[in-house]
Scaffold this motif. Structure first.
Motif, mmCIF file in Angstrom:
data_model
loop_
_atom_site.group_PDB
_atom_site.id
_atom_site.type_symbol
_atom_site.label_atom_id
_atom_site.label_comp_id
_atom_site.label_asym_id
_atom_site.label_seq_id
_atom_site.Cartn_x
_atom_site.Cartn_y
_atom_site.Cartn_z
ATOM 1 N N SER A 63 0.843 -1.187 0.000
ATOM 2 C CA SER A 63 0.000 0.000 0.000
ATOM 3 C C SER A 63 0.880 1.240 0.000
ATOM 4 O O SER A 63 1.829 1.329 0.772
ATOM 5 N N LYS A 67 -2.215 1.416 4.237
ATOM 6 C CA LYS A 67 -3.185 0.351 4.521
ATOM 7 C C LYS A 67 -2.422 -0.944 4.777
ATOM 8 O O LYS A 67 -1.402 -1.211 4.153
ATOM 9 N N ASP A 163 -7.438 3.888 -2.615
ATOM 10 C CA ASP A 163 -8.346 4.329 -1.562
ATOM 11 C C ASP A 163 -9.802 3.999 -1.916
ATOM 12 O O ASP A 163 -10.562 3.519 -1.066
ATOM 13 N N ASN A 166 -10.362 0.322 -1.491
ATOM 14 C CA ASN A 166 -10.400 0.016 -0.057
ATOM 15 C C ASN A 166 -11.722 0.417 0.585
ATOM 16 O O ASN A 166 -12.140 -0.193 1.573
#
Length: 182
Positions: A63, A67, A163, A166
């Motif tokens: 990441s 993350k 992002d 996620n």
């Protein structure tokens, strides 16, 4: 266009020439597929062939946003239409950034597709039907190997996509397993 894997020495993109090969193992068979481009539409064509609902596993290896690396599983089965929307929305990220693998699996066990950070698609299930789809799309059977050494690219341009992926679901998290990072 950005790319996720390159030859280490020349930093030239590693791409495959619309090839596939059958791989036979004692307990299963699969196809290893190397596309020139557009892997997501091919995965979706396979999914449409087998029908049903699908699970998604986003295997985050690296990441750029902090993350935790790991396996992120969709919390519920997706219809084909939901899967198509999710994959097309994030197509460039999955096809051009090497920080992850993407797994798409039929919840009824009809097939599974692993799109890895080396730009290979591994297809499990009715491989003769998948081979027919590949031939229809101009693929030929042949040997596919990755050159070594090579490197993976994690582009700042895809940080927003990392992002967004996620945050697409309330993913079910589990740690990476042995072999996830190869």
């Amino acid at each position: 266009m950005l790319f996720k894997i390159s030859d280490l020495e020349n930093q030239t993109e590693l791409r495959w020439n619309d090839l596939y090969q059958r791989e036979e193992y004692p307990s299963f068979s699969r196809l290893r597929i190397g596309c020139k481009s557009k892997e997501i539409p091919l995965i979706l064509e396979f999914c449409k062939e087998i029908g049903g609902e699908f699970g998604v596993l986003h295997v985050l290896l690296v990441s750029r946003l902090g993350k935790e690396s790991g396996r992120y599983q969709s919390p519920y089965p997706l219809s084909y239409d939901e899967l198509e929307l999710f994959l097309y929305k994030h197509q460039d990220y999955f096809e051009q950034d090497g920080r992850q693998h993407l797994w798409v699996s039929s919840v009824l066990g009809k097939g599974q597709f692993i799109f890895d950070q080396h730009n290979f698609i591994y297809a499990y299930g009715p491989i003769d039907s998948f081979a027919a789809i590949l031939k229809k799309n101009g693929f030929v059977e042949g040997q596919i190997n990755i050159s070594a050494p090579h490197c993976h690219h994690y582009h700042i341009e895809f940080d927003n996509d990392e992002d967004a992926v996620n945050n697409a679901f309330e993913w079910l998290y589990s740690p990476l397993r042995d072999g996830d990072d190869t």
